[in-house]
Motif scaffolding. Structure first.
Motif, short mmCIF file in Angstrom:
data_model
loop_
_atom_site.label_atom_id
_atom_site.label_comp_id
_atom_site.label_asym_id
_atom_site.label_seq_id
_atom_site.Cartn_x
_atom_site.Cartn_y
_atom_site.Cartn_z
N PHE A 114 0.83 -1.20 0.00
CA PHE A 114 0.00 0.00 0.00
C PHE A 114 0.87 1.26 0.00
O PHE A 114 0.60 2.21 -0.75
N ASP A 115 1.91 1.28 0.83
CA ASP A 115 2.83 2.43 0.86
C ASP A 115 3.49 2.63 -0.50
O ASP A 115 3.63 3.76 -0.97
N ASP A 116 3.89 1.53 -1.14
CA ASP A 116 4.50 1.61 -2.48
C ASP A 116 3.49 2.16 -3.49
O ASP A 116 3.84 2.97 -4.35
N TRP A 117 2.23 1.70 -3.38
CA TRP A 117 1.17 2.22 -4.27
C TRP A 117 1.01 3.72 -4.08
O TRP A 117 0.90 4.47 -5.05
N CYS A 118 0.99 4.17 -2.82
CA CYS A 118 0.85 5.61 -2.54
C CYS A 118 2.00 6.39 -3.17
O CYS A 118 1.77 7.44 -3.78
N ASP A 119 3.22 5.89 -3.03
CA ASP A 119 4.38 6.58 -3.61
C ASP A 119 4.29 6.64 -5.14
O ASP A 119 4.51 7.70 -5.74
N ARG A 120 3.95 5.51 -5.77
CA ARG A 120 3.84 5.48 -7.24
C ARG A 120 2.71 6.39 -7.72
O ARG A 120 2.87 7.14 -8.69
N GLY A 172 -2.90 13.33 3.78
CA GLY A 172 -4.11 12.67 4.27
C GLY A 172 -3.84 11.64 5.35
O GLY A 172 -2.72 11.15 5.50
N THR A 173 -4.89 11.31 6.09
CA THR A 173 -4.78 10.26 7.10
C THR A 173 -4.73 8.90 6.39
O THR A 173 -5.03 8.79 5.19
N HIS A 174 -4.39 7.90 7.15
CA HIS A 174 -4.33 6.55 6.59
C HIS A 174 -5.69 6.14 6.03
O HIS A 174 -5.78 5.56 4.95
N GLU A 175 -6.76 6.48 6.76
CA GLU A 175 -8.11 6.13 6.32
C GLU A 175 -8.47 6.87 5.02
O GLU A 175 -9.11 6.29 4.14
N GLU A 176 -8.08 8.14 4.90
CA GLU A 176 -8.35 8.89 3.68
C GLU A 176 -7.62 8.28 2.49
O GLU A 176 -8.16 8.22 1.38
N LYS A 177 -6.40 7.82 2.72
CA LYS A 177 -5.63 7.18 1.64
C LYS A 177 -6.27 5.86 1.22
O LYS A 177 -6.32 5.54 0.03
N ILE A 178 -6.77 5.10 2.19
CA ILE A 178 -7.45 3.84 1.86
C ILE A 178 -8.71 4.13 1.05
O ILE A 178 -8.98 3.45 0.05
N GLU A 179 -9.46 5.15 1.46
CA GLU A 179 -10.67 5.52 0.72
C GLU A 179 -10.31 5.96 -0.71
O GLU A 179 -11.00 5.61 -1.67
N TYR A 181 -7.72 4.95 -2.40
CA TYR A 181 -7.35 3.73 -3.10
C TYR A 181 -8.58 3.00 -3.62
O TYR A 181 -8.61 2.55 -4.76
N LYS A 182 -9.62 2.94 -2.78
CA LYS A 182 -10.85 2.25 -3.19
C LYS A 182 -11.55 2.98 -4.33
O LYS A 182 -12.13 2.35 -5.21
N ASN A 185 -10.18 4.05 -9.00
CA ASN A 185 -10.52 3.45 -10.28
C ASN A 185 -11.76 4.10 -10.91
O ASN A 185 -11.94 4.06 -12.13
N SER A 186 -12.60 4.71 -10.07
CA SER A 186 -13.80 5.34 -10.62
C SER A 186 -13.53 6.76 -11.13
O SER A 186 -14.37 7.34 -11.81
N LEU A 187 -12.37 7.32 -10.76
CA LEU A 187 -12.04 8.66 -11.23
C LEU A 187 -11.40 8.59 -12.61
O LEU A 187 -10.59 7.72 -12.89
#
Length: 192
Positions: A114-120, A172-179, A181-182, A185-187
């Protein structure tokens, strides 16, 4: 066979322990130090240890919990064992809960992915923001009578969305980043 202290030091990531007890660790592996007034993250996490560059506090995950809750080291180990469901044996021979260890390792790998995804994603969207900004400058109408160029219109419409993504990934908070991520794909944020 190792003891409960060593088991915690070797199998629990200190950043995971810090997050569990309310510290928000940023993508640079730093947090606001809870032991002094800190407006800029000075508590650094590296090599499964923490160190505050402002007040000098630090140590292992056991030291972190002991200091956070004003506990003796044994009480900190017991708290960590209970809070993380480790079921550590403090009386007889130490037998690690291998199922729990495997689950923790799986969680650690998921967090790393997840951290790698955030960085990319941040890097990709920073490039996209630069692309849109160049289009805004390049295709900006010179007068009100000129029809807007399609690339200018698209850049203007996408600019806020891309900057929202960048802000969420950076601050963002961890929860905001998870949201994020979810929902990502719709954007529809692609360069033409």
């Amino acid at each position: 066979m190792s003891d409960p202290y060593e088991h915690i030091r070797q199998n629990l990531e200190i950043k995971e322990v810090a997050r569990r007890y309310g510290l928000e660790v940023n993508r640079h592996h730093k947090s606001l130090c809870p032991w002094h007034t800190d407006s800029h993250p000075s508590l650094s996490f590296k090599n499964n240890r923490c160190h505050c560059f402002a007040c000098g506090a630090g140590g292992s995950s056991i030291d972190l919990v002991a200091k956070l809750f004003d506990l003796e080291p044994l009480e900190a180990v017991k708290k960590i064992s209970a809070d993380f469901g480790l079921n550590l044996d403090f009386k007889g021979e130490y037998r690690p809960d291998t199922v729990k260890i495997q689950e923790m390792e799986r969680q650690r790998q998921l967090q790393k992915a997840f951290d790698d995804w955030c960085d990319r994603t941040y890097s990709d969207h920073a490039q996209l923001a630069r692309f849109y900004w160049k289009n805004i400058l390049k295709y900006k109408p010179v007068s009100e009578m000129v029809e807007f160029h399609p690339r200018y219109v698209k850049a203007i419409h996408q600019w806020e969305t891309v900057n929202y993504l960048l802000d969420t990934l950076l601050k963002g908070t961890h929860e905001e980043k998870i949201e994020l991520y979810k929902n990502l794909n719709s954007l529809e944020v692609w360069a033409s």
